[in-house]
Design a protein around this motif. Structure first.
Motif, PDB file in Angstrom:
ATOM      1  N   THR A  22      52.881  53.387   7.686  1.00  0.00           N
ATOM      2  CA  THR A  22      51.965  52.641   8.546  1.00  0.00           C
ATOM      3  C   THR A  22      52.130  53.140   9.986  1.00  0.00           C
ATOM      4  OG1 THR A  22      52.326  50.725   7.129  1.00  0.00           O
ATOM      5  CG2 THR A  22      51.202  50.341   9.233  1.00  0.00           C
ATOM      6  N   LEU A  23      51.020  53.546  10.579  1.00  0.00           N
ATOM      7  CA  LEU A  23      51.053  54.112  11.931  1.00  0.00           C
ATOM      8  C   LEU A  23      50.541  53.104  12.945  1.00  0.00           C
ATOM      9  CD1 LEU A  23      49.427  57.551  10.972  1.00  0.00           C
ATOM     10  CD2 LEU A  23      51.859  57.124  11.391  1.00  0.00           C
ATOM     11  N   ARG A  24      51.177  53.081  14.102  1.00  0.00           N
ATOM     12  CA  ARG A  24      50.721  52.228  15.203  1.00  0.00           C
ATOM     13  C   ARG A  24      50.978  52.962  16.521  1.00  0.00           C
ATOM     14  NH1 ARG A  24      53.523  48.605  11.761  1.00  0.00           N
ATOM     15  NH2 ARG A  24      52.231  46.866  11.044  1.00  0.00           N
ATOM     16  N   VAL A  25      50.157  52.700  17.527  1.00  0.00           N
ATOM     17  CA  VAL A  25      50.397  53.280  18.851  1.00  0.00           C
ATOM     18  C   VAL A  25      50.288  52.198  19.912  1.00  0.00           C
ATOM     19  CG1 VAL A  25      49.490  55.544  18.157  1.00  0.00           C
ATOM     20  CG2 VAL A  25      47.976  53.900  19.290  1.00  0.00           C
ATOM     21  N   ALA A  26      50.922  52.470  21.059  1.00  0.00           N
ATOM     22  CA  ALA A  26      50.835  51.539  22.192  1.00  0.00           C
ATOM     23  C   ALA A  26      50.964  52.341  23.482  1.00  0.00           C
ATOM     24  CB  ALA A  26      51.954  50.492  22.122  1.00  0.00           C
ATOM     25  N   ARG A  27      50.772  51.643  24.588  1.00  0.00           N
ATOM     26  CA  ARG A  27      50.871  52.296  25.890  1.00  0.00           C
ATOM     27  C   ARG A  27      52.131  51.824  26.587  1.00  0.00           C
ATOM     28  NH1 ARG A  27      46.690  52.007  31.015  1.00  0.00           N
ATOM     29  NH2 ARG A  27      48.265  52.697  32.508  1.00  0.00           N
ATOM     30  N   ALA A  28      53.118  52.702  26.691  1.00  0.00           N
ATOM     31  CA  ALA A  28      54.337  52.370  27.424  1.00  0.00           C
ATOM     32  C   ALA A  28      54.181  52.702  28.905  1.00  0.00           C
ATOM     33  CB  ALA A  28      55.523  53.147  26.843  1.00  0.00           C
ATOM     34  N   GLY A  29      53.247  53.566  29.227  1.00  0.00           N
ATOM     35  CA  GLY A  29      53.051  53.961  30.624  1.00  0.00           C
ATOM     36  C   GLY A  29      54.144  54.878  31.138  1.00  0.00           C
ATOM     37  N   TYR A  30      54.598  55.820  30.288  1.00  0.00           N
ATOM     38  CA  TYR A  30      55.645  56.764  30.732  1.00  0.00           C
ATOM     39  C   TYR A  30      55.148  57.655  31.866  1.00  0.00           C
ATOM     40  CZ  TYR A  30      58.347  55.402  26.616  1.00  0.00           C
ATOM     41  OH  TYR A  30      59.060  54.706  25.690  1.00  0.00           O
ATOM     42  N   LYS A  31      53.854  57.873  31.884  1.00  0.00           N
ATOM     43  CA  LYS A  31      53.238  58.531  33.025  1.00  0.00           C
ATOM     44  C   LYS A  31      52.109  57.634  33.512  1.00  0.00           C
ATOM     45  CE  LYS A  31      52.914  63.033  33.381  1.00  0.00           C
ATOM     46  NZ  LYS A  31      52.662  64.477  33.147  1.00  0.00           N
ATOM     47  N   ASP A  32      51.589  58.000  34.662  1.00  0.00           N
ATOM     48  CA  ASP A  32      50.514  57.208  35.246  1.00  0.00           C
ATOM     49  C   ASP A  32      49.197  57.657  34.617  1.00  0.00           C
ATOM     50  OD1 ASP A  32      48.988  55.596  36.811  1.00  0.00           O
ATOM     51  OD2 ASP A  32      48.972  56.996  38.518  1.00  0.00           O
ATOM     52  N   TRP A  33      49.003  57.256  33.385  1.00  0.00           N
ATOM     53  CA  TRP A  33      47.792  57.667  32.670  1.00  0.00           C
ATOM     54  C   TRP A  33      47.285  56.503  31.826  1.00  0.00           C
ATOM     55  CZ3 TRP A  33      50.556  62.110  29.582  1.00  0.00           C
ATOM     56  CH2 TRP A  33      51.571  61.580  28.790  1.00  0.00           C
ATOM     57  N   ASP A  34      46.016  56.605  31.450  1.00  0.00           N
ATOM     58  CA  ASP A  34      45.373  55.523  30.718  1.00  0.00           C
ATOM     59  C   ASP A  34      45.189  55.948  29.265  1.00  0.00           C
ATOM     60  OD1 ASP A  34      44.044  53.239  30.017  1.00  0.00           O
ATOM     61  OD2 ASP A  34      42.103  53.917  30.787  1.00  0.00           O
ATOM     62  N   ARG A  35      46.313  55.932  28.530  1.00  0.00           N
ATOM     63  CA  ARG A  35      46.252  56.383  27.136  1.00  0.00           C
ATOM     64  C   ARG A  35      47.482  55.858  26.413  1.00  0.00           C
ATOM     65  NH1 ARG A  35      48.878  62.260  26.434  1.00  0.00           N
ATOM     66  NH2 ARG A  35      49.961  61.005  24.862  1.00  0.00           N
TER      67      ARG A  35
END
Lengths: 408, 408
Positions: A22-35
């Motif tokens: 099962t795959l999931r993604v999230a935004r940790a904000g490791y860089k200043d980007w919107d992804r």
């Protein structure tokens, strides 16, 4: 820097679901980007794992831990952080990885060593622990996603998302393999390059899975080069969930072992070639086939010497049938070679045979071939039966532009 | 292609005449250009010779013959052809060199093996024998010329002429050394790189001269790299005419031996660095000092791994203090290293110590340093006493432009 897709890009393929993944993604904000930049693969109990890692003497904490973790053979989770490689960050980097492992293991109720972590991005900046903690908490709650979404979330300078799949019959049971990968620079040959993950519902004993992955790696990820540079983080992991329902394969002699290995090799080769197709600044995909070497290993070294030569790569970029530069690269490889037995061709046309330019060499078909995007170089050393094929890309102004001001 | 001089160019120095050496140039027309391309150095009877050559397995006939010729230790003539390297040309290339040797030996009344020939330029096209014959006839009759004229005539893609000199006291006798060199691409480390010639009026026994040249080579020409590529023709020859009048030096223990070696090393280093300063597309000269390695040899390997890294070289081109790429290059060198003992600095400012970014790292002086033309990188491995310094240049758009369409 906004990068347009490589002209050699491939569309992300249709890949089947793999039971137990099962795959999931999230935004940790490791860089200043919107992804999304944090990827989580939850793996069913009983999932076998194998891995190959960078040979760098300055590997990241993730790699150091992963090298140990694969030894126990089972996995329940994969976490990939994009935007920060966490490499060369001392004990602070190590602590950040341990924190992620503990958080995921607690949530899943599994052992720490069943949680695998990779990180990719800038070297030398410790992974921010607050962002990691919040990102992991978010990804544990996120809705499941598909392969392409996960593949995109692990990318950094990649200009397109990269996936590959295959299937194999094990007795009457069809098993599926699906994988994704990231990487476009700092790609070098003598190791498991870049970050790649392969999932299958087949049941393969961990020790055999490790043997198979190492063998496939030698003929795929270890046969590509973009710039000869070796990352501190490169990792390829294979996960086998055993959900397909066939008897576990634990030996090369078991029924279905060969079929599964063939499918695994195909996925590894496809993924490896996709990385070359996204080589920084690449305009041309180059296949170099070396025959007549003293051994297969010698052939691979010669092939990589050619593939790593800036002079060969710039000649191809310029559409120049400068086979003399191939001679130079063969000569410097440090492998058995004899100038007077050497033959070199482009796109199926020999330019030189047995150490001399062909008297009736017609450069026109070669020039036409070199104007295309898919370049083939044949080198016959005339020494023995060793052979290897390696893949690389050309060296262009785009590589300089990307790398002269990447960090920002 | 018209090339402007490298921004790192140096003015050709004033060099003294060397008694026993007469230089002449002529136009053989090896390429369609309006310049001298055939150089002749006539050497007095009794001139000792030493040489170091490319380790390429596909070396040119000139190199193959030179490797044998230096064994007998005496020289009367040097001929350098520019515009055609005569490499990978089979028996036709060999015959062209033998023709030149016979023609010069007959004119001077010397033995064939006392005539040394080098050729530089495109690979794979046999040296045209008619042009060589007429060119040699012309150069034998030409008026003597100076160092700079000879240095210019051996150049190909060089953007400036390169020479260096030194003197030494041997007892009460002052001896002079003068040398010139060509080379700007296809420069790699594990060999005597490019075409370089050093002349002296000192009296040095051939066996000792060979030892001295090999030792100096290890700390000069073998410590530079432009693109990691290895030419099929690279040659450095040293000629000692013995005209200065002192007793012949035949052992390291003889008076004056150390002084002469120091001067020889200085000339070799100066010439080697000039090649880097003319590295194709070079905008910055980079000195990399490695300390704390397991051995001097290990230090040199680490230094060259850094110097050959496209990612390091492009970062420097962009003025980017990306020390993470230096970590990467150290890691891939295949030498003993420990991430947690590694320190890296630029221009005298440490960016990382003992495997971690410095807490109080101030990037400003580093950024200022990297904006200049002379870049210094310090790497301390923290392992032992081994040390080495290597030199390279940055990797820029100019390199791509020069090499994507050189052959024409």
């Amino acid at each position: 820097m906004d990068l347009s897709p490589s002209p050699l890009a491939r569309t992300f393929p249709e890949l089947p679901s793999i039971d137990g993944v099962t795959l999931r993604v999230a935004r940790a904000g490791y860089k200043d980007w919107d992804r999304a930049d944090l990827t989580f693969a939850e793996l069913a109990e009983g999932t076998a794992v194998a891995g190959v890692f960078t040979k760098s003497a300055c590997a990241s904490s993730e790699v150091e831990m992963g090298r140990v973790q694969v030894g126990q053979g089972s996995a329940r989770a994969l976490i990939v952080n994009a935007g920060n490689s966490n490499a060369f960050t001392g004990h602070r980097g190590r602590e950040a990885v341990e924190q992620i492992v503990a958080q995921v293991a607690k949530a899943l109720g599994c052992r720490d060593e069943q949680v695998f972590v990779s990180s990719t991005g800038v070297i030398g900046v410790p992974l921010p622990r607050d962002k990691a903690r919040e990102g992991v908490a978010a990804v544990l709650q996120a809705d499941p996603c598909g392969w392409e979404t996960a593949a995109r979330a692990i990318g950094t300078t990649d200009t397109f998302t990269k996936g590959a799949g295959a299937s194999a019959m094990i007795g009457a049971t069809r098993v599926e393999l699906a994988g994704f990968i990231k990487g476009s620079g700092m790609i070098a040959p003598d190791m498991a390059t870049m970050l790649g993950y392969i999932f299958t519902d087949a049941a393969i004993a961990p020790a055999l899975l490790q043997e198979m992955l190492a063998k496939a790696n030698a003929a795929s990820f270890s046969c590509i080069t973009v710039d000869g540079d070796t990352s501190t983080s490169d990792t390829v992991l294979a996960f086998a969930t055993a959900k397909a329902g066939h008897a576990t394969i634990s030996s090369w002699d078991d029924p279905g072992a060969d079929a599964f290995y063939a499918a695994l090799l195909q996925v590894c080769r496809d993924l490896a070639q996709l990385v070359v197709r996204d080589g920084e600044g690449a305009q041309k995909f180059i296949e170099i086939a070396v025959t007549g070497a003293a051994s297969d290993k010698s052939a691979r070294h010669v092939g990589l010497a050619i593939a790593n030569s800036p002079l060969v790569k710039t000649a191809i970029a310029g559409g120049d049938a400068n086979w003399g530069r191939v001679v130079m690269a063969v000569g410097k490889a440090g492998e058995p070679a004899d100038r007077d037995r050497l033959s070199i061709g482009f796109g199926g046309t020999w330019a030189a045979r047995d150490g001399q330019p062909l008297a009736d060499y017609d450069e026109r078909p070669v020039t036409e071939h070199l104007a295309g995007e898919e370049i083939r170089i044949d080198v016959d050393l005339g020494m023995g039966d060793g052979r290897a094929t390696v893949w690389t890309c050309d060296l262009t102004h785009g590589y300089i532009a990307i790398n002269a001001d990447y960090r920002s």
